[in-house]
Design a protein around this motif. Structure first.
Motif, short mmCIF file in Angstrom:
data_model
loop_
_atom_site.label_atom_id
_atom_site.label_comp_id
_atom_site.label_asym_id
_atom_site.label_seq_id
_atom_site.Cartn_x
_atom_site.Cartn_y
_atom_site.Cartn_z
N VAL A 1 76.20 88.13 135.78
CA VAL A 1 76.51 87.87 134.37
C VAL A 1 76.23 86.40 134.08
CG1 VAL A 1 78.34 87.82 132.63
CG2 VAL A 1 78.24 89.69 134.28
N PRO A 2 75.29 86.12 133.17
CA PRO A 2 75.00 84.71 132.84
C PRO A 2 76.11 84.13 131.97
CG PRO A 2 73.72 86.16 131.43
CD PRO A 2 74.46 87.04 132.41
N LEU A 3 76.52 82.91 132.30
CA LEU A 3 77.53 82.19 131.53
C LEU A 3 76.94 80.86 131.10
CD1 LEU A 3 80.68 82.77 133.78
CD2 LEU A 3 80.05 84.02 131.70
N ARG A 4 77.17 80.49 129.85
CA ARG A 4 76.75 79.17 129.34
C ARG A 4 78.02 78.44 128.92
NH1 ARG A 4 72.32 79.03 125.10
NH2 ARG A 4 71.06 78.83 126.96
N PHE A 5 78.19 77.25 129.46
CA PHE A 5 79.36 76.42 129.21
C PHE A 5 78.97 75.32 128.23
CE2 PHE A 5 79.45 78.29 133.37
CZ PHE A 5 80.73 78.80 133.47
N GLY A 6 79.73 75.19 127.13
CA GLY A 6 79.44 74.19 126.11
C GLY A 6 80.49 73.10 126.10
N VAL B 1 84.47 73.20 125.64
CA VAL B 1 84.92 73.73 124.36
C VAL B 1 84.54 75.19 124.15
CG1 VAL B 1 85.03 71.50 123.21
CG2 VAL B 1 82.91 72.83 123.13
N LYS B 2 83.60 75.71 124.96
CA LYS B 2 83.26 77.12 124.79
C LYS B 2 82.51 77.64 126.01
CE LYS B 2 78.98 76.28 122.27
NZ LYS B 2 78.22 76.57 121.07
N VAL B 3 82.58 78.94 126.16
CA VAL B 3 81.80 79.66 127.15
C VAL B 3 81.18 80.84 126.42
CG1 VAL B 3 81.84 80.93 129.34
CG2 VAL B 3 83.33 78.95 129.03
N GLU B 4 79.92 81.10 126.70
CA GLU B 4 79.22 82.21 126.07
C GLU B 4 78.50 83.01 127.15
OE1 GLU B 4 77.68 80.20 121.96
OE2 GLU B 4 76.68 79.57 123.81
N SER B 5 78.19 84.26 126.84
CA SER B 5 77.37 85.08 127.71
C SER B 5 76.49 85.97 126.85
CB SER B 5 78.22 85.94 128.64
OG SER B 5 77.38 86.79 129.42
#
Length: 146
Positions: free
Chosen positions: A119-124, A56-60
């Motif tokens: 680049v750090p990516l966080r997957f939600g 539902v989302k990706v953040e960095s």
């Protein structure tokens, strides 16, 4: 009794946000924008081995905002993008975010990010869980690293 209830609630809340051990992210990379200040694009592959999930989302931490998008051709042959609210990842399935298809638009990417920067990516996911990956960065005209 209240203390025990609060402790159990805290454990339940923490469990909701743990990384799903059965989801793996590979081949994460970012292509920088050709024009500084314009959005960059992130790509990756994701696999889930045990249960249906919904991304539902990706953040960095290095971008002001990130959006899930999909590129497509119109009937007239023109390219266009549309935002995606989510992407299903079926149990035992794989999804790819690749040039010309699904991708993540990174808006307001830190100007210090250059080719070679991780680049750090966080997957939600819809269940509240998250997982992380580091993306390799390439310049606008460079080939994909994978």
């Amino acid at each position: 009794m209240r203390r025990l209830s609060a402790l159990l609630a805290a454990f339940a809340l923490a469990a909701c946000h743990r990384a799903p051990e059965h989801v793996s992210v590979t081949h994460a990379w970012v292509r920088l924008a050709a024009v500084p200040g314009q959005p960059s694009a992130a790509y990756f592959a994701m696999e889930d081995v045990r249960t249906d999930m919904r991304l539902v989302k990706v953040e960095s931490a290095l971008a002001q905002r990130a959006e899930l998008h999909e590129s497509m051709k119109t009937m007239a042959g023109m390219g266009e993008m549309k935002p995606l609210a989510s992407v299903d990842l079926p149990a035992g399935g794989k999804i790819a975010f690749a040039p010309g298809g699904r991708h993540v638009m990174l808006f307001g990417l830190d100007p210090l990010v250059k080719p070679g920067t991780a680049v750090p990516l966080r997957f939600g996911f819809s269940d509240g869980s998250t997982t992380e990956a580091e993306a390799k960065t390439v310049a606008a005209g460079d080939d994909a690293p994978y």
